[in-house]
Write a protein that holds these residues in place. Structure first.
Motif, short mmCIF file in Angstrom:
data_model
loop_
_atom_site.label_atom_id
_atom_site.label_comp_id
_atom_site.label_asym_id
_atom_site.label_seq_id
_atom_site.Cartn_x
_atom_site.Cartn_y
_atom_site.Cartn_z
N GLN A 78 24.35 14.54 40.60
CA GLN A 78 24.12 14.88 39.20
C GLN A 78 23.50 13.69 38.45
OE1 GLN A 78 28.18 16.13 38.41
NE2 GLN A 78 27.51 18.23 37.92
N ASP B 45 33.80 12.59 36.06
CA ASP B 45 32.63 11.76 36.33
C ASP B 45 31.55 12.61 36.96
OD1 ASP B 45 33.88 9.49 35.44
OD2 ASP B 45 34.73 9.00 37.42
N GLY C 51 27.89 26.46 41.91
CA GLY C 51 29.02 25.56 41.82
C GLY C 51 28.69 24.10 42.06
N ARG D 89 35.56 21.32 44.57
CA ARG D 89 34.94 22.59 44.26
C ARG D 89 34.00 23.04 45.35
NH1 ARG D 89 35.61 23.93 39.15
NH2 ARG D 89 36.75 22.39 37.97
N LYS E 13 25.00 22.45 38.17
CA LYS E 13 23.71 22.44 37.48
C LYS E 13 23.88 22.53 35.96
CE LYS E 13 22.15 26.02 39.76
NZ LYS E 13 23.31 26.17 40.68
N THR E 14 24.93 23.27 35.55
CA THR E 14 25.12 23.51 34.12
C THR E 14 25.23 22.21 33.33
OG1 THR E 14 26.34 25.46 34.81
CG2 THR E 14 26.46 24.88 32.50
P1 ADP Z 1 26.36 25.72 38.89
O1 ADP Z 1 25.78 25.94 37.53
O2 ADP Z 1 25.52 24.81 39.72
O3 ADP Z 1 26.73 26.97 39.58
P2 ADP Z 1 28.47 24.63 37.38
O4 ADP Z 1 27.68 23.70 36.55
O5 ADP Z 1 28.87 25.91 36.76
O6 ADP Z 1 27.71 24.93 38.71
O7 ADP Z 1 29.73 23.83 37.94
C1 ADP Z 1 30.74 24.46 38.66
C2 ADP Z 1 32.07 23.96 38.20
O8 ADP Z 1 32.20 22.58 38.52
C3 ADP Z 1 32.25 24.06 36.69
O9 ADP Z 1 33.53 24.54 36.46
C4 ADP Z 1 32.06 22.65 36.21
O10 ADP Z 1 32.82 22.39 35.05
C5 ADP Z 1 32.56 21.81 37.37
N1 ADP Z 1 31.92 20.51 37.49
C6 ADP Z 1 30.59 20.25 37.29
N2 ADP Z 1 30.35 18.95 37.54
C7 ADP Z 1 31.53 18.37 37.91
C8 ADP Z 1 31.90 17.05 38.31
N3 ADP Z 1 31.00 16.06 38.36
N4 ADP Z 1 33.19 16.85 38.64
C9 ADP Z 1 34.09 17.85 38.61
N5 ADP Z 1 33.80 19.10 38.24
C10 ADP Z 1 32.53 19.39 37.90
#
Ligand code: ADP
Ligand code: MG
Length: 692
Positions: free
Chosen positions: A267, A262, A293, A445, A296-297
């Motif tokens: 987000q 979710d 972490g 995380r 953002k992706t």
């Molecule tokens: P950023 O780009 O901000 O550094 P990421 O988008 O790479 O962070 O996300 C970090 C990790 O968290 C990734 O492995 C992603 O799959 C996971 N993630 C992102 N959103 C969620 C969420 N809502 N719940 C659980 N895990 C998530």
């Protein structure tokens, strides 16, 4: 263009002849206004006077007396000390100067003089080091006796005494400055009029007047900056037609349905803000701020899917090849499940593939083009680019932002940054961008699961044991060695040596890899792949890993010479571990020798929250140092401080917004003086403000 009398050359001021004008030019003073805005660097409060025998110690004061004797001492070959003893009925005060033996000629026993400065007790005698001197009974009308004396930054050929005199002349001739601030606004903010402020900043009657002047002038600086940001935002966002994206289409739905988790509340909010901008028929101009972490992706992928639903194209640019490849993995996977076509273009994409990708982008067949700076090259064209995402991590590059946006018409722009910027700083540096924040990391995380410890020399063995223990559990580790401020080549050398040492001594039985900025892109990618697929246990690296490498199996990071790094950099680095829900450890190898180094180590080990750390960093270093490179369109702050005047930033932003909403081009005659002030503030960067 001469806007007002203030733009007259500084020679319009009495006593400013050609040689003095030349000396002033060396410190950037060309006009009358420049001179009026050459603010004192400090003020001496000389209002306290007392008989010599009861002068208070440690505070600024003025003392009157009769010269008793003048002595020049030469205790060492290159040192002369001139001592002038003043007396009155109550005691003695000695004025002391170093290496100015000629001063001897200026004093004769019996002269009536005043000294001003800070009194210290030395060898049982009251003394002042390099006091200000004034002869009593002189008819000098710039007399500072019993006043608050400004000390202006001096320059070669012009002492601060002379500059004070010139400023005083400039005030007499030109000091009645028109106030660019609308009167109602000024009163509402409780600010003093400009003419008062400019006099009081130089020659305050009391410290309250000086502080009120400083606040008014600081507000002006902030307002001018915010006006520029508001004008620019208006030009970019309100005056262009952007693409109205479809934001509730099937690809968007498919992407959401395919997510294995979710979305966090942050987000959800951020993507709603972004999608609302994208749906609106005006260009988006937004920054997404979130720690490494923070997720953002996924948010970026949601925006990209909306582009797919709209039948247009998007480009997403990463600052490094390593990071671009990582996007190809993470974003690419999400786009694949949603059914959005994408390709990756970097500097090392082989020619035949490259040709194919370029053709796909030009024809519109490729919906999303991921890549590095390679995206900016002329060969890259789009059929209909409507969204540009620039991930700046923490290297800010306005030109790159604009470059990517320029590949289409009125393109929606989303800037992502992993640098947690304190709000006051973000408003000052990026006031033209709307902001969305990801403050809380996804569950499991968060940074709270990464522990950060300072390891002194004696603790190395234990730290290496932690690496071993992690590897025994199937985890991996980084060893970061970097020579901050040294060349890439030297840095690489240090890393190579360290990798050798670890391979042959410390981790003989482990698989140790090496990644430096000097390696060829292919080699780098290969090493990264081996670390990702688990065929390396330990990766020795320079700071190239800093920008966004995501290996969720890595749980330990050792950082050599950690006290040499900035806080933001350390925070970025430690964000590389503990990403897989196994917790993580950042072990900072350092024996900080400087106070500054110790403070930074204390800050980084005491908080895991990036925004919290950024606030501490801002206070430790001051805003000047926070961002490595000066921003385009960002004038210097002379009196204002983002730390001390954070409330003024907010106030100025609100006021600028109101003014620009009511009068988007400042054509109202009442705003004419303000327009002059804003243009003067931005100078050459006015183009950036006005062209959008
Ligand atoms: P950023 O780009 O901000 O550094 P990421 O988008 O790479 O962070 O996300 C970090 C990790 O968290 C990734 O492995 C992603 O799959 C996971 N993630 C992102 N959103 C969620 C969420 N809502 N719940 C659980 N895990 C998530
Ligand atoms: Mg990321």
């Amino acid at each position: 263009m001469r806007l007002t009398a203030l733009d007259e050359p500084v020679t319009a001021v009495r006593f400013v002849d050609a040689p003095r004008a030349e000396a002033l030019a060396r410190v950037g003073i060309a006009t009358v206004e420049d001179l009026l805005r050459h603010y004192p660097s400090r003020w001496l409060d000389l209002r306290t006077t007392a008989p010599l025998g009861s002068l208070p110690l440690g505070v600024e004061a003025t003392a009157f007396g009769t010269v008793h004797e003048v002595v020049v001492k030469r205790p060492r070959p290159r040192l002369t000390i001139t001592e002038v003893a003043l007396v009155d009925d109550t005691g003695v005060l000695v004025g002391v100067w170093f290496n100015q033996p000629y001063l001897q000629q200026r004093f004769r026993p019996g002269d009536r003089v005043a000294f001003a400065g800070t009194v210290q007790m030395e060898f049982g005698l009251r003394q002042m080091r390099t006091p200000f001197v004034e002869r009593l009974g002189s008819s000098d009308d710039a007399s500072w006796l019993g006043r608050i004396l400004p000390v202006h930054p001096a320059t070669e050929g012009l002492s601060s005494n002379w500059i004070r005199r010139l400023v005083s002349e400039a005030l007499a001739q030109f000091g009645d400055l028109p106030d660019p601030l609308p009167a109602a606004l000024r009163v509402r903010r409780g600010l003093v009029p400009l003419a008062f402020a400019i006099r009081a900043i130089h020659f305050p009657d009391d410290l309250e007047a000086r502080d009120a002047a400083r606040r008014r002038l600081a507000y002006d600086e902030m307002l001018a900056i915010q006006m520029g940001m508001a004008l620019r935002r208006h030009a970019v966002v309100e005056e262009r037609r952007g693409h109205a994206h479809r934001v509730d289409g099937p690809l968007h739905a498919a992407l959401l349905a395919s997510l294995p988790f979710d979305l966090t509340q942050d987000q959800v909010t951020a993507s709603a803000e972004i999608l609302a901008d994208m749906a609106a028929p005006r260009p988006m101009n937004r920054m997404l701020l979130g720690d490494v972490g923070s997720g953002k992706t996924v948010v970026a992928a949601i925006a990209l899917a909306a582009v797919g639903d709209s039948g247009t194209q998007a480009a997403m640019m990463a600052p490094t090849e390593v990071l671009a490849r990582q996007y190809a993995r993470a974003v690419g996977e999400l786009l694949d499940t949603a059914g959005v076509t994408w390709r990756l273009l970097t500097g090392s994409t082989p020619t035949p593939q490259r040709r194919d990708i370029l053709a796909g982008a030009a024809s519109g067949k490729v919906t999303v083009l991921l890549g590095t700076h390679a995206l900016l090259t002329e060969a890259v064209t789009f059929k209909r680019l409507t969204l540009a995402i620039v991930d700046e991590q923490h290297r800010f590059g306005v030109t790159q932002r604009l470059g990517l946006r320029g590949k289409g018409e009125a393109v929606d722009l989303l800037v992502m940054t992993a640098t947690p910027i304190p709000r006051s700083l973000a408003l000052t540096f990026y006031g033209d961008l709307d902001t969305s924040y990801l403050r809380r990391s996804p569950p499991g995380r968060g940074r709270e699961r990464v522990t950060t410890r300072l390891v002194p020399k004696s603790g190395r063995g234990e730290a290496y044991a932690s690496v071993r223990a992690a590897v025994a559990q199937g985890r991996q580790a980084y060893v970061i060695c970097a020579l901050v401020d040294e060349s890439d080549a030297l840095e690489a050398k240090a890393a190579i040596r360290e990798a050798e040492r670890l391979r042959t001594h410390v981790f003989k039985d482990l698989r140790v890899g090496l990644l430096t900025g000097q390696m060829r892109p292919g080699e780098k990618a290969a090493t990264m792949e081996s670390f990702v697929d688990g065929s390396l246990d330990v990766l020795v690296a320079t700071t190239v890993v800093e920008v966004g490498v995501d290996v969720s199996n890595a749980t330990v990071m050792i950082i050599e010479d950690a006290d040499r790094f900035g806080l933001a950099q350390l925070h970025q680095l430690r964000g590389r571990v503990g990403r897989g829900g196994h917790g993580g450890q950042a072990l900072l190898f350092a024996d900080p020798r400087t106070e500054d180094g110790r403070r930074r180590m204390k800050a980084i080990t005491s908080t895991a929250d990036g925004f919290d750390l950024a606030e501490q960093d801002l206070r430790l270093r001051g805003e000047g140092q926070m961002l490595g490179e000066r921003q385009h369109g960002l004038p210097e702050l002379r009196l204002a401080s983002i730390v001390r005047d954070a409330d003024l930033v907010e106030a100025a932003r609100e006021n600028a917004h109101d003014i620009v909403t009511a009068d988007p081009h400042l054509t109202d005659p009442r705003h004419a003086p303000l327009m002059v002030a804003v243009r003067r503030t931005y100078g050459r960067d006015w183009e950036w403000v006005s062209s959008g």
